[in-house]
Design a protein around this motif. Structure first.
Motif, PDB file in Angstrom:
ATOM      1  N   LEU A  40       0.850  -1.184   0.000  1.00 45.15           N
ATOM      2  CA  LEU A  40       0.000   0.000   0.000  1.00 45.15           C
ATOM      3  C   LEU A  40       0.895   1.247   0.000  1.00 45.15           C
ATOM      4  CD1 LEU A  40      -2.499  -1.081   2.818  1.00 45.15           C
ATOM      5  CD2 LEU A  40      -2.529  -1.709   0.404  1.00 45.15           C
ATOM      6  N   PRO A  41       0.365   2.428  -0.354  1.00 42.14           N
ATOM      7  CA  PRO A  41       1.216   3.625  -0.427  1.00 42.14           C
ATOM      8  C   PRO A  41       1.690   4.130   0.939  1.00 42.14           C
ATOM      9  CG  PRO A  41      -0.790   3.866  -1.743  1.00 42.14           C
ATOM     10  CD  PRO A  41      -0.981   2.658  -0.879  1.00 42.14           C
ATOM     11  N   GLU A  42       2.536   5.147   0.872  1.00 43.37           N
ATOM     12  CA  GLU A  42       2.964   5.872   2.070  1.00 43.37           C
ATOM     13  C   GLU A  42       1.760   6.566   2.702  1.00 43.37           C
ATOM     14  OE1 GLU A  42       6.089   9.498   3.232  1.00 43.37           O
ATOM     15  OE2 GLU A  42       5.354   9.298   1.181  1.00 43.37           O
ATOM     16  N   MET A  43       1.740   6.613   4.041  1.00 44.62           N
ATOM     17  CA  MET A  43       0.670   7.265   4.807  1.00 44.62           C
ATOM     18  C   MET A  43      -0.700   6.919   4.239  1.00 44.62           C
ATOM     19  SD  MET A  43       1.930  10.953   6.194  1.00 44.62           S
ATOM     20  CE  MET A  43       3.480  11.216   7.054  1.00 44.62           C
ATOM     21  N   PHE A  44      -0.937   5.615   4.096  1.00 44.68           N
ATOM     22  CA  PHE A  44      -2.156   5.158   3.420  1.00 44.68           C
ATOM     23  C   PHE A  44      -3.418   5.427   4.225  1.00 44.68           C
ATOM     24  CE2 PHE A  44      -1.055   1.462   5.995  1.00 44.68           C
ATOM     25  CZ  PHE A  44      -2.278   0.969   6.414  1.00 44.68           C
ATOM     26  N   THR A  45      -3.303   5.830   5.480  1.00 49.10           N
ATOM     27  CA  THR A  45      -4.508   6.136   6.265  1.00 49.10           C
ATOM     28  C   THR A  45      -4.888   7.613   6.218  1.00 49.10           C
ATOM     29  OG1 THR A  45      -3.280   6.505   8.335  1.00 49.10           O
ATOM     30  CG2 THR A  45      -4.005   4.260   7.886  1.00 49.10           C
ATOM     31  N   THR A  46      -4.002   8.484   5.697  1.00 47.24           N
ATOM     32  CA  THR A  46      -4.249   9.923   5.798  1.00 47.24           C
ATOM     33  C   THR A  46      -3.870  10.745   4.580  1.00 47.24           C
ATOM     34  OG1 THR A  46      -2.046  10.272   6.725  1.00 47.24           O
ATOM     35  CG2 THR A  46      -3.867   9.945   8.293  1.00 47.24           C
ATOM     36  N   GLY A  47      -2.938  10.284   3.758  1.00 47.44           N
ATOM     37  CA  GLY A  47      -2.238  11.165   2.848  1.00 47.44           C
ATOM     38  C   GLY A  47      -1.091  11.827   3.591  1.00 47.44           C
ATOM     39  N   PHE A  48      -0.210  12.514   2.837  1.00 47.82           N
ATOM     40  CA  PHE A  48       1.023  13.070   3.400  1.00 47.82           C
ATOM     41  C   PHE A  48       0.736  14.391   4.102  1.00 47.82           C
ATOM     42  CE2 PHE A  48       5.244  15.219   2.808  1.00 47.82           C
ATOM     43  CZ  PHE A  48       5.972  14.358   3.621  1.00 47.82           C
ATOM     44  N   ALA A  49       0.334  14.288   5.363  1.00 44.67           N
ATOM     45  CA  ALA A  49      -0.049  15.457   6.154  1.00 44.67           C
ATOM     46  C   ALA A  49       0.865  15.600   7.364  1.00 44.67           C
ATOM     47  CB  ALA A  49      -1.498  15.321   6.619  1.00 44.67           C
ATOM     48  N   MET A  50       1.286  16.805   7.651  1.00 41.68           N
ATOM     49  CA  MET A  50       2.210  17.023   8.761  1.00 41.68           C
ATOM     50  C   MET A  50       1.541  16.797  10.116  1.00 41.68           C
ATOM     51  SD  MET A  50       4.986  17.500   7.223  1.00 41.68           S
ATOM     52  CE  MET A  50       4.267  16.361   6.018  1.00 41.68           C
ATOM     53  N   GLU A  51       0.231  17.013  10.180  1.00 42.01           N
ATOM     54  CA  GLU A  51      -0.487  16.851  11.444  1.00 42.01           C
ATOM     55  C   GLU A  51      -1.109  15.464  11.589  1.00 42.01           C
ATOM     56  OE1 GLU A  51      -3.444  18.671   8.463  1.00 42.01           O
ATOM     57  OE2 GLU A  51      -1.290  18.566   8.831  1.00 42.01           O
ATOM     58  N   ALA A  52      -0.812  14.562  10.649  1.00 44.64           N
ATOM     59  CA  ALA A  52      -1.512  13.274  10.598  1.00 44.64           C
ATOM     60  C   ALA A  52      -1.317  12.422  11.847  1.00 44.64           C
ATOM     61  CB  ALA A  52      -1.068  12.493   9.364  1.00 44.64           C
ATOM     62  N   GLY A  79       2.663  -1.108   4.310  1.00 41.12           N
ATOM     63  CA  GLY A  79       2.393   0.276   3.944  1.00 41.12           C
ATOM     64  C   GLY A  79       2.770   1.165   5.107  1.00 41.12           C
ATOM     65  N   SER A  80       2.944   2.459   4.863  1.00 42.29           N
ATOM     66  CA  SER A  80       3.344   3.339   5.968  1.00 42.29           C
ATOM     67  C   SER A  80       2.163   4.152   6.470  1.00 42.29           C
ATOM     68  CB  SER A  80       4.504   4.253   5.558  1.00 42.29           C
ATOM     69  OG  SER A  80       4.082   5.548   5.202  1.00 42.29           O
ATOM     70  N   PRO A 138      12.800  -2.199   3.328  1.00 39.41           N
ATOM     71  CA  PRO A 138      11.726  -1.205   3.252  1.00 39.41           C
ATOM     72  C   PRO A 138      12.281   0.218   3.289  1.00 39.41           C
ATOM     73  CG  PRO A 138      11.839  -2.124   5.474  1.00 39.41           C
ATOM     74  CD  PRO A 138      12.927  -2.777   4.682  1.00 39.41           C
ATOM     75  N   GLN A 139      11.765   1.074   2.403  1.00 40.07           N
ATOM     76  CA  GLN A 139      12.167   2.480   2.325  1.00 40.07           C
ATOM     77  C   GLN A 139      10.912   3.321   2.073  1.00 40.07           C
ATOM     78  OE1 GLN A 139      16.279   3.370   1.560  1.00 40.07           O
ATOM     79  NE2 GLN A 139      15.601   2.275   3.366  1.00 40.07           N
ATOM     80  N   VAL A 140      11.000   4.621   2.382  1.00 45.22           N
ATOM     81  CA  VAL A 140       9.835   5.492   2.262  1.00 45.22           C
ATOM     82  C   VAL A 140      10.188   6.751   1.460  1.00 45.22           C
ATOM     83  CG1 VAL A 140       8.051   6.791   3.493  1.00 45.22           C
ATOM     84  CG2 VAL A 140       8.945   4.651   4.468  1.00 45.22           C
ATOM     85  N   CYS A 141       9.546   6.931   0.343  1.00 45.77           N
ATOM     86  CA  CYS A 141       9.502   8.145  -0.468  1.00 45.77           C
ATOM     87  C   CYS A 141      10.859   8.847  -0.603  1.00 45.77           C
ATOM     88  CB  CYS A 141       8.437   9.087   0.105  1.00 45.77           C
ATOM     89  SG  CYS A 141       7.794  10.286  -1.093  1.00 45.77           S
ATOM     90  N   TYR A 142      11.109   9.922   0.144  1.00 50.76           N
ATOM     91  CA  TYR A 142      12.307  10.745   0.017  1.00 50.76           C
ATOM     92  C   TYR A 142      13.590   9.930   0.211  1.00 50.76           C
ATOM     93  CZ  TYR A 142      14.918  15.209   0.692  1.00 50.76           C
ATOM     94  OH  TYR A 142      15.785  16.281   0.604  1.00 50.76           O
ATOM     95  N   TYR A 161       9.735   0.760  -2.046  1.00 50.87           N
ATOM     96  CA  TYR A 161       9.569   2.194  -1.815  1.00 50.87           C
ATOM     97  C   TYR A 161       8.082   2.525  -1.853  1.00 50.87           C
ATOM     98  CZ  TYR A 161      14.584   2.784  -2.532  1.00 50.87           C
ATOM     99  OH  TYR A 161      15.958   2.703  -2.418  1.00 50.87           O
ATOM    100  N   VAL A 162       7.554   3.009  -0.733  1.00 49.63           N
ATOM    101  CA  VAL A 162       6.180   3.506  -0.717  1.00 49.63           C
ATOM    102  C   VAL A 162       6.243   5.020  -0.696  1.00 49.63           C
ATOM    103  CG1 VAL A 162       5.233   1.453   0.383  1.00 49.63           C
ATOM    104  CG2 VAL A 162       6.037   3.327   1.825  1.00 49.63           C
ATOM    105  N   ALA A 163       5.275   5.678  -1.338  1.00 46.26           N
ATOM    106  CA  ALA A 163       5.444   7.116  -1.535  1.00 46.26           C
ATOM    107  C   ALA A 163       4.134   7.868  -1.688  1.00 46.26           C
ATOM    108  CB  ALA A 163       6.314   7.360  -2.774  1.00 46.26           C
ATOM    109  N   ASN A 164       4.253   9.180  -1.402  1.00 49.38           N
ATOM    110  CA  ASN A 164       3.330  10.210  -1.876  1.00 49.38           C
ATOM    111  C   ASN A 164       4.217  11.155  -2.682  1.00 49.38           C
ATOM    112  OD1 ASN A 164       0.507  10.904   0.292  1.00 49.38           O
ATOM    113  ND2 ASN A 164       1.543   8.954  -0.016  1.00 49.38           N
ATOM    114  N   TRP A 165       4.544  10.755  -3.904  1.00 48.35           N
ATOM    115  CA  TRP A 165       5.526  11.460  -4.741  1.00 48.35           C
ATOM    116  C   TRP A 165       4.772  12.307  -5.756  1.00 48.35           C
ATOM    117  CZ3 TRP A 165      10.956  10.254  -4.325  1.00 48.35           C
ATOM    118  CH2 TRP A 165      11.773  10.933  -5.235  1.00 48.35           C
TER     119      TRP A 165
END
Length: 256
Positions: A40-52, A79-80, A138-142, A161-165
């Motif tokens: 599954l993608p990065e931050m699959f429960t929220t999207g890439f949010a700083m306050e998540a 997934g992350s 396992p690695q994440v996006c950046y 690599y899981v991402a919100n790229w």
């Protein structure tokens, strides 16, 4: 296991709505059977949010859901998610086995251009997970932009690599994924999201599964939800590394 049957799920995410995202993937995973690894993608429960981390699901809920999905699919599900732990917030990549065992890696390189380094704690170590005879990094996006951290020290067969790229840098995403496969003589899979987020960023997906020689084994249609399937051969990987042992001439180094 010589063959690893893997699935990458390139999908849109609902902004900052954990229950909605879990329900969405509940429905999607109901059709995924006979696989060994599901990504599954990065931050699959929220999207890439700083306050998540402080406004999303607690770690126990995310783990319980992943354990249920892994058990039902009889596959490792990964997934992350943004997680609040005792020391602070982390972008944590979970890899969960059907029997319930939980592995995780905390994202090391935090995306400063979005202020991620001001909201999350950087992971302290690199992880390699063993699953059905495969060694998985396992690695994440950046993290993708930092080849030293993912350098294969003859200790992994597959990098995930899981991402919100974001879409404007899609060329970087594909090029770097192929480079990581070629230079490390390993399979590489990149799972990116699609859709738009609450900050107005667009995501084209462009998810890929790549051979150790940089060949694209499976590629998602840009901007569209997609499921990628591929059968990876450990025997073929070992034969290639034996016939072209560039890894034997790699520079020696260690992480501090």
């Amino acid at each position: 296991m010589s063959t690893l049957n893997m699935t990458v799920l390139q999908q849109p995410l609902v902004w900052m709505d954990g229950p909605a995202n879990l329900q969405f993937f509940d429905d999607l995973l109901g059709d995924v059977r006979g696989r060994d690894l599901i990504i599954l993608p990065e931050m699959f429960t929220t999207g890439f949010a700083m306050e998540a981390a402080t406004r999303s699901l607690p770690e126990s809920d995310v783990i319980a859901w992943l354990q249920a999905k892994a058990r039902a699919a009889q596959a490792m599900v990964a997934g992350s998610a943004a997680i609040q732990v005792e020391k602070g917030a982390v972008n944590r990549f979970f890899l969960v086995e059907p029997e319930g065992k939980v592995h995780f890696y905390d994202k090391r390189h935090l995306f400063r251009m979005a202020g991620e380094h001001q909201h999350y704690l950087a992971g302290e170590r690199r992880e390699v997970i063993e699953w059905r005879g495969w060694r998985i990094l396992p690695q994440v996006c950046y993290d993708l932009r930092f080849p030293v951290f993912s350098r294969n020290q003859n200790d992994y067969d597959l990098a995930l690599y899981v991402a919100n790229w974001p879409a404007p840098r899609a060329l970087h995403w594909q090029t770097l994924l192929q480079a990581r496969a070629i230079e490390n003589q390993a399979y590489v899979a990149g799972c990116n999201r699609t859709g738009s987020d609450g900050n107005g960023h667009q995501y084209s997906g462009n998810s890929l599964i790549i051979s150790p020689q940089g060949e694209i084994l499976a590629e998602a249609e840009p901007y569209q939800p997609a499921r990628l399937d591929a059968a990876l051969s450990l025997e073929s990987l070992r034969e290639y590394r034996d016939k072209f042992p560039a890894w034997r001439d790699a520079d020696r180094f260690h992480f501090c």
